[in-house]
Design an enzyme around this catalytic site. Sequence first.
Site, PDB file in Angstrom:
ATOM      1  N   GLU A  38       0.867  -1.191   0.000  1.00 52.43           N
ATOM      2  CA  GLU A  38       0.000   0.000   0.000  1.00 52.43           C
ATOM      3  C   GLU A  38       0.904   1.241   0.000  1.00 52.43           C
ATOM      4  O   GLU A  38       1.949   1.254   0.654  1.00 52.43           O
ATOM      5  CB  GLU A  38      -0.816  -0.062   1.306  1.00 52.43           C
ATOM      6  CG  GLU A  38      -1.714   1.090   1.632  1.00 52.43           C
ATOM      7  CD  GLU A  38      -2.333   0.940   3.043  1.00 52.43           C
ATOM      8  OE1 GLU A  38      -1.805   0.161   3.881  1.00 52.43           O
ATOM      9  OE2 GLU A  38      -3.339   1.603   3.303  1.00 52.43           O
ATOM     10  N   LYS A 109      -9.606   2.092  -1.417  1.00 49.06           N
ATOM     11  CA  LYS A 109      -9.765   1.404  -0.122  1.00 49.06           C
ATOM     12  C   LYS A 109     -11.064   1.815   0.561  1.00 49.06           C
ATOM     13  O   LYS A 109     -11.334   3.006   0.757  1.00 49.06           O
ATOM     14  CB  LYS A 109      -8.562   1.768   0.756  1.00 49.06           C
ATOM     15  CG  LYS A 109      -8.512   1.082   2.121  1.00 49.06           C
ATOM     16  CD  LYS A 109      -7.232   1.503   2.852  1.00 49.06           C
ATOM     17  CE  LYS A 109      -7.001   0.768   4.147  1.00 49.06           C
ATOM     18  NZ  LYS A 109      -5.726   1.138   4.784  1.00 49.06           N
ATOM     19  N   CYS A 142      -4.955  -3.315   2.660  1.00 51.10           N
ATOM     20  CA  CYS A 142      -4.614  -3.392   4.079  1.00 51.10           C
ATOM     21  C   CYS A 142      -5.813  -3.643   4.991  1.00 51.10           C
ATOM     22  O   CYS A 142      -6.355  -4.728   5.009  1.00 51.10           O
ATOM     23  CB  CYS A 142      -3.824  -2.147   4.481  1.00 51.10           C
ATOM     24  SG  CYS A 142      -2.782  -2.488   5.927  1.00 51.10           S
TER      25      CYS A 142
HETATM   26  C1  ACM Z   1      -3.578  -0.079   7.357  1.00 47.71           C
HETATM   27  O1  ACM Z   1      -4.724  -0.217   6.906  1.00 47.71           O
HETATM   28  N1  ACM Z   1      -2.638   0.522   6.652  1.00 47.71           N
HETATM   29  C2  ACM Z   1      -3.233  -0.556   8.690  1.00 47.71           C
END
Ligand code: ACM
Length: 268
Positions: A38, A109, A142
Amino acid sequence: MNVGFLQLKPKFGAVKENVRAAKSLLKNMTDATVVLPELFNTGYLFRSKDEVERLAESVKSSYTVGEMKKVAQQQKLNLVFGIAEKKSRKFYNTSILVTSKGKVFSYQKAHLFDREKLFFTAGTGAFAVHSVDDGKIGMMVCFDWFFPEVARILALNGANVICHPSNLVLPWCQDAMRTRSVENRVFSITANRIGTEKRGNLSLTFTGHSQIVDPKGEVLAKGGERSESLKVVEINPADADDKTVTPNNDLFKDRKVALYKPLLRKPG
Ligand code: ACM
């Protein structure tokens, strides 16, 4: 199909340097689908929205996407990696897929972690699946791992390989992703970063241990805690299309969707 991860230690704010470092580590790799962390080009620990604004890129005109696309086409790679995306005056924590054929797909995300909520807008897009070589690729980023619905929807949408660019700081994800793979009978590739990022009073240490997991939860390859690494294994993505658990159990056919209606309710 060859799939892998490139575990990295990005330097905050140094987009060109980070992209160059990733390209250099990939220079002998060909014929594979490789997942990077990410926000691999910017670093993670933003202190202000101004910083995000300075480092975020529009997907269409992105230096990072352009460079990775060249590598993908020249080396017959499919690359999945995280960037900070600028779109319509909003910022997203986005995963990009560039294919060896020059196609570009993105996923914003949905589940923002902690201070990301100060700077980024949560994605509301569908959990799309992309046919790439022999695989059907779904992306999550993530902290999406904490919400099992994401991997489940990707699997229901037909994904057999889940690509998961990450910057992990909590200790449970790698074990949880083995469960996500088992409960959905999919391959998952979690590409994490390493190192400690210090920005003023803020500090985060990332947990490494990137991994490739098969539909039975076996870890096919794992990165260390402190070193950058590139690992690739050969898989047959079609292994993930068989949802048989026992002669009398099929993962999808056995779902009791009518009993799951409370999932649609807000708590409280
Ligand atoms: C995250 O979502 N970077 C912990």
